[in-house]
Every structure is written in C-alpha cells, then in structure tokens.
Design a protein around this motif. Structure first.
Motif, PDB file in Angstrom:
ATOM      1  N   LYS A   2       0.836  -1.200   0.000  1.00 47.18           N
ATOM      2  CA  LYS A   2       0.000   0.000   0.000  1.00 47.18           C
ATOM      3  C   LYS A   2       0.873   1.253   0.000  1.00 47.18           C
ATOM      4  O   LYS A   2       1.948   1.255   0.592  1.00 47.18           O
ATOM      5  N   PRO A   3       0.405   2.339  -0.676  1.00 48.59           N
ATOM      6  CA  PRO A   3      -0.860   2.397  -1.422  1.00 48.59           C
ATOM      7  C   PRO A   3      -0.689   1.846  -2.846  1.00 48.59           C
ATOM      8  O   PRO A   3       0.210   2.234  -3.566  1.00 48.59           O
ATOM      9  N   VAL A   4      -1.534   0.904  -3.201  1.00 47.53           N
ATOM     10  CA  VAL A   4      -1.508   0.339  -4.542  1.00 47.53           C
ATOM     11  C   VAL A   4      -2.955   0.229  -5.008  1.00 47.53           C
ATOM     12  O   VAL A   4      -3.847  -0.088  -4.221  1.00 47.53           O
ATOM     13  N   THR A   5      -3.204   0.528  -6.277  1.00 52.11           N
ATOM     14  CA  THR A   5      -4.584   0.549  -6.777  1.00 52.11           C
ATOM     15  C   THR A   5      -4.945  -0.710  -7.555  1.00 52.11           C
ATOM     16  O   THR A   5      -6.097  -0.912  -7.909  1.00 52.11           O
ATOM     17  N   SER A   6      -3.942  -1.555  -7.811  1.00 55.79           N
ATOM     18  CA  SER A   6      -4.190  -2.804  -8.515  1.00 55.79           C
ATOM     19  C   SER A   6      -3.051  -3.771  -8.226  1.00 55.79           C
ATOM     20  O   SER A   6      -1.888  -3.368  -8.152  1.00 55.79           O
ATOM     21  N   ILE A   7      -3.403  -5.038  -8.073  1.00 55.10           N
ATOM     22  CA  ILE A   7      -2.370  -6.043  -7.824  1.00 55.10           C
ATOM     23  C   ILE A   7      -1.390  -6.113  -8.985  1.00 55.10           C
ATOM     24  O   ILE A   7      -0.223  -6.464  -8.823  1.00 55.10           O
ATOM     25  N   LYS A   8      -1.846  -5.741 -10.180  1.00 50.67           N
ATOM     26  CA  LYS A   8      -0.988  -5.816 -11.358  1.00 50.67           C
ATOM     27  C   LYS A   8       0.073  -4.725 -11.367  1.00 50.67           C
ATOM     28  O   LYS A   8       1.005  -4.762 -12.187  1.00 50.67           O
ATOM     29  N   LYS A   9      -0.066  -3.755 -10.461  1.00 51.67           N
ATOM     30  CA  LYS A   9       0.946  -2.714 -10.349  1.00 51.67           C
ATOM     31  C   LYS A   9       2.071  -3.119  -9.405  1.00 51.67           C
ATOM     32  O   LYS A   9       3.025  -2.374  -9.194  1.00 51.67           O
ATOM     33  N   ILE A  10       1.936  -4.305  -8.817  1.00 50.20           N
ATOM     34  CA  ILE A  10       3.015  -4.894  -8.020  1.00 50.20           C
ATOM     35  C   ILE A  10       3.826  -5.775  -8.970  1.00 50.20           C
ATOM     36  O   ILE A  10       3.261  -6.619  -9.662  1.00 50.20           O
ATOM     37  N   GLY A  11       5.098  -5.587  -9.037  1.00 52.63           N
ATOM     38  CA  GLY A  11       5.919  -6.343  -9.976  1.00 52.63           C
ATOM     39  C   GLY A  11       5.821  -7.840  -9.784  1.00 52.63           C
ATOM     40  O   GLY A  11       6.124  -8.356  -8.709  1.00 52.63           O
ATOM     41  N   ALA A  19     -13.241 -19.523  -5.450  1.00 55.20           N
ATOM     42  CA  ALA A  19     -12.881 -19.346  -4.044  1.00 55.20           C
ATOM     43  C   ALA A  19     -11.605 -18.540  -3.855  1.00 55.20           C
ATOM     44  O   ALA A  19     -11.504 -17.742  -2.919  1.00 55.20           O
ATOM     45  N   ILE A  20     -10.610 -18.750  -4.728  1.00 58.10           N
ATOM     46  CA  ILE A  20      -9.373 -17.975  -4.585  1.00 58.10           C
ATOM     47  C   ILE A  20      -9.591 -16.580  -5.144  1.00 58.10           C
ATOM     48  O   ILE A  20     -10.320 -16.376  -6.109  1.00 58.10           O
ATOM     49  N   ASN A  21      -8.954 -15.614  -4.511  1.00 59.53           N
ATOM     50  CA  ASN A  21      -9.230 -14.211  -4.808  1.00 59.53           C
ATOM     51  C   ASN A  21      -7.959 -13.461  -5.164  1.00 59.53           C
ATOM     52  O   ASN A  21      -6.965 -13.537  -4.450  1.00 59.53           O
ATOM     53  N   CYS A  22      -7.999 -12.723  -6.280  1.00 59.58           N
ATOM     54  CA  CYS A  22      -6.812 -12.005  -6.764  1.00 59.58           C
ATOM     55  C   CYS A  22      -6.846 -10.515  -6.426  1.00 59.58           C
ATOM     56  O   CYS A  22      -6.166  -9.711  -7.073  1.00 59.58           O
ATOM     57  N   ALA A  23      -7.636 -10.149  -5.416  1.00 64.97           N
ATOM     58  CA  ALA A  23      -7.678  -8.763  -4.911  1.00 64.97           C
ATOM     59  C   ALA A  23      -8.150  -7.759  -5.954  1.00 64.97           C
ATOM     60  O   ALA A  23      -7.793  -6.581  -5.902  1.00 64.97           O
ATOM     61  N   SER A  24      -8.963  -8.209  -6.897  1.00 65.06           N
ATOM     62  CA  SER A  24      -9.444  -7.333  -7.962  1.00 65.06           C
ATOM     63  C   SER A  24     -10.970  -7.352  -8.026  1.00 65.06           C
ATOM     64  O   SER A  24     -11.612  -8.322  -7.614  1.00 65.06           O
ATOM     65  N   LEU A  82     -22.793 -19.264 -25.734  1.00 64.59           N
ATOM     66  CA  LEU A  82     -21.919 -18.250 -25.149  1.00 64.59           C
ATOM     67  C   LEU A  82     -21.762 -17.090 -26.120  1.00 64.59           C
ATOM     68  O   LEU A  82     -21.795 -17.261 -27.341  1.00 64.59           O
ATOM     69  N   ASN A  83     -21.545 -15.902 -25.549  1.00 63.24           N
ATOM     70  CA  ASN A  83     -21.457 -14.692 -26.370  1.00 63.24           C
ATOM     71  C   ASN A  83     -20.203 -13.888 -26.017  1.00 63.24           C
ATOM     72  O   ASN A  83     -20.237 -12.665 -25.964  1.00 63.24           O
ATOM     73  N   GLY A  84     -19.109 -14.572 -25.725  1.00 63.84           N
ATOM     74  CA  GLY A  84     -17.870 -13.856 -25.420  1.00 63.84           C
ATOM     75  C   GLY A  84     -17.655 -13.671 -23.930  1.00 63.84           C
ATOM     76  O   GLY A  84     -18.321 -14.293 -23.093  1.00 63.84           O
ATOM     77  N   TYR A  85     -16.726 -12.745 -23.618  1.00 68.37           N
ATOM     78  CA  TYR A  85     -16.266 -12.603 -22.242  1.00 68.37           C
ATOM     79  C   TYR A  85     -16.392 -11.158 -21.744  1.00 68.37           C
ATOM     80  O   TYR A  85     -16.213 -10.204 -22.505  1.00 68.37           O
ATOM     81  N   LEU A  86     -16.711 -11.050 -20.473  1.00 66.55           N
ATOM     82  CA  LEU A  86     -16.824  -9.741 -19.831  1.00 66.55           C
ATOM     83  C   LEU A  86     -15.438  -9.115 -19.667  1.00 66.55           C
ATOM     84  O   LEU A  86     -14.446  -9.827 -19.481  1.00 66.55           O
ATOM     85  N   GLU A  87     -15.383  -7.807 -19.724  1.00 63.20           N
ATOM     86  CA  GLU A  87     -14.112  -7.113 -19.497  1.00 63.20           C
ATOM     87  C   GLU A  87     -13.688  -7.323 -18.048  1.00 63.20           C
ATOM     88  O   GLU A  87     -14.503  -7.224 -17.128  1.00 63.20           O
ATOM     89  N   TYR A  88     -12.411  -7.637 -17.850  1.00 61.97           N
ATOM     90  CA  TYR A  88     -11.916  -7.924 -16.500  1.00 61.97           C
ATOM     91  C   TYR A  88     -11.379  -6.656 -15.866  1.00 61.97           C
ATOM     92  O   TYR A  88     -10.480  -6.002 -16.411  1.00 61.97           O
ATOM     93  N   ASN A  89     -11.941  -6.305 -14.717  1.00 58.40           N
ATOM     94  CA  ASN A  89     -11.532  -5.096 -13.992  1.00 58.40           C
ATOM     95  C   ASN A  89     -10.487  -5.467 -12.947  1.00 58.40           C
ATOM     96  O   ASN A  89     -10.798  -6.110 -11.952  1.00 58.40           O
ATOM     97  N   TRP A  90      -9.238  -5.028 -13.152  1.00 60.03           N
ATOM     98  CA  TRP A  90      -8.140  -5.365 -12.259  1.00 60.03           C
ATOM     99  C   TRP A  90      -7.947  -4.342 -11.135  1.00 60.03           C
ATOM    100  O   TRP A  90      -7.006  -4.463 -10.352  1.00 60.03           O
ATOM    101  N   ASN A  91      -8.833  -3.356 -11.058  1.00 61.08           N
ATOM    102  CA  ASN A  91      -8.734  -2.398  -9.963  1.00 61.08           C
ATOM    103  C   ASN A  91      -8.943  -3.111  -8.624  1.00 61.08           C
ATOM    104  O   ASN A  91      -9.658  -4.110  -8.546  1.00 61.08           O
ATOM    105  N   LEU A  92      -8.334  -2.553  -7.578  1.00 60.48           N
ATOM    106  CA  LEU A  92      -8.360  -3.174  -6.262  1.00 60.48           C
ATOM    107  C   LEU A  92      -9.781  -3.333  -5.737  1.00 60.48           C
ATOM    108  O   LEU A  92     -10.603  -2.419  -5.871  1.00 60.48           O
ATOM    109  N   ASN A  93     -10.062  -4.466  -5.116  1.00 63.58           N
ATOM    110  CA  ASN A  93     -11.386  -4.740  -4.568  1.00 63.58           C
ATOM    111  C   ASN A  93     -11.530  -4.178  -3.146  1.00 63.58           C
ATOM    112  O   ASN A  93     -11.968  -4.873  -2.227  1.00 63.58           O
ATOM    113  N   GLY A  94     -11.173  -2.946  -2.983  1.00 62.99           N
ATOM    114  CA  GLY A  94     -11.260  -2.304  -1.664  1.00 62.99           C
ATOM    115  C   GLY A  94     -10.419  -1.037  -1.635  1.00 62.99           C
ATOM    116  O   GLY A  94     -10.135  -0.427  -2.660  1.00 62.99           O
ATOM    117  N   ARG A  95     -10.044  -0.663  -0.442  1.00 61.50           N
ATOM    118  CA  ARG A  95      -9.289   0.591  -0.296  1.00 61.50           C
ATOM    119  C   ARG A  95      -8.199   0.419   0.768  1.00 61.50           C
ATOM    120  O   ARG A  95      -8.193  -0.496   1.544  1.00 61.50           O
TER     121      ARG A  95
END
Length: 248
Positions: free
Chosen positions: A107-116, A152-157, A235-248
């Motif tokens: 922290k402070p990080v806004t997305s797990i993908k911003k961690i190397g 069940a597993i969560n990627c913080a997004s 099926l009609n494709g895939y939803l856009e994946y939001n990698w923003n943090l799931n919290g604050r």
C-alpha cells in the motif's frame, strides 16, 4: 469369594475398560479434527474487514491479530493435513491470506498488477519449501480437479470472485465452494450476464477453460447451475476484466 462378588468386580473392570476406550477414541477424534490450523483468527479478520467482497485493506494492515495469524500460519506443519479436503481448504485459505498480505505490504496500490510479478513472488516458506501464488494455484490446487476453486481464490481485484468472509474448512468445504460458485454465477457484472439466450461470461472461464471441460463444459455448467440456465443457448464472449483493487 462369592460368585456375585466376582461378577461385580468383572463388571467394574468392563466399565473401566469401556471408559478408557471411549477416552482414547475421543483423543484420536480430537487429534484428527485438529489436523487443520486454527482458522478462527483468520475468520475474525475476514468478518471485520471484508464486507460484501470489498476489503478494508487500511484497517487490515493495522490489525495485529492478522499479523500474528500470518506468523502462525507460516509455522504450521502441512504434513499434518491428512485428507484432500483439509489440503484443499488449507491452500485456498493460504492463497487468499497471502494475497491480502501482499496488498497491505504494498500500500498504497490501486491494482495487484501494479506490483511487480505478484504471482511469481516467493511469498511463503515452510518446511524447506518456498511457494509463489502461482505455485499454490497451478501446481497444488488445480491438479486436485475441482473447478470450484476458481470461485474461491481471490486475486484482490474487482472482477475476481467475491472474497468469502469466513475461512474455508474441510468439514464445510463442499457447501462453501458450491455457495461461492452460486454467488459468482449470479453476478451479472463479473460472473455471467445473460441477454437473449446468450451468456457473456467471466474471463476466468476462458483462462481456465480446460478445467471446466472446454467451452462446451463451461456452457453445460452455466446451463445447469445458473438461475436462467434453461434460457441459455450459447456463449457470447467474455466480460471485461476489472483489475482495480477490490477495496481501499
């Protein structure tokens, strides 16, 4: 000595033997139940800082109880895990707890993908073995053959399946995993969105398609488990994946 006296003594010995056997059985049963770590401190942290899947990372970061739990978790002897469900519950909890720890340590990080390289970081060492999040997911959990672990597993997004507010345990695991799957499938923002008989689904069903039996398996799962399953024809494709943090 009278026969009645002898019979009385024999009866007493039999009763004593029964009590000893019952006591030993309780000890064995208790030992078996104690194979898992004490998840109570983890559940307490989840219930305190996770609300409807949104995580209060700021509060969790300052929580000494969670820090102590993580120290204890790293000391737990995994060889004590005797059953498949004990192992599955343990590694799901480990993955999620380590992900929470990764976020609060950065922290402070806004997305797990911003961690190397977040999924290839060496985040856990115990018994001479070092694991990354990728190791836990791909080398341990996925080979267990239960596609419900993906819910069940969560990627913080934001687009990740909702983080449960309680620890997974072997005794309740089947019900817990099915519950998490139902929550995810019903979520039109990140799970499954049905329009005119076509389902637009999470990218999770694309990334891990083989775990669900390919596209056909994905469609079959949604048709059988979604509340609108009977309406879904394809099926009609895939939803856009939001990698923003799931919290604050």
């Amino acid at each position: 000595m009278r026969a009645s006296t002898i019979l009385g003594e024999v009866s007493n010995q039999v009763m004593k033997t029964k009590f000893i056997l019952i006591f030993l059985l309780l000890l064995v049963t208790g030992a078996a139940r104690a194979a898992e770590p004490d998840w109570a401190p983890y559940t307490k942290a989840l219930k305190t800082y996770v609300k409807d899947g949104s995580v209060n990372y700021t509060g969790l970061r300052a929580d000494q109880g969670f820090k102590t739990f993580m120290v204890t978790l790293r000391k737990f002897d995994r060889s004590k895990l005797a059953t498949k469900d004990e192992k599955k519950a343990f590694y799901i909890n480990l993955y999620n707890a380590l992900t929470l720890e990764l976020i609060i340590n950065n922290k402070p990080v806004t997305s797990i993908k911003k961690i190397g390289s977040p999924w290839s970081k060496k985040v856990y060492t115990q018994g001479g073995q070092t694991l990354t999040l990728d190791n836990i997911e791909h080398d341990i959990l996925r080979p267990m053959g239960d596609y419900r672990i993906h819910f069940a597993i969560n990627c913080a997004s934001i687009s990740c399946p909702t983080l449960s507010s309680e620890a997974y345990t072997a005794g309740k695991l089947n019900a817990q995993l099915s519950h998490q799957m139902a929550i995810f499938l019903a979520d039109t923002n990140k799970g499954v969105k049905v329009v005119n008989g076509k389902a637009t689904v999470s990218k999770i069903f694309d990334w891990f398609s083989e775990d669900f039996g390919g596209k056909g398996g994905v469609l079959q799962l949604i048709q059988s488990r979604h509340t609108k399953g009977s309406e879904i024809k394809g099926l009609n494709g895939y939803l856009e994946y939001n990698w923003n943090l799931n919290g604050r």
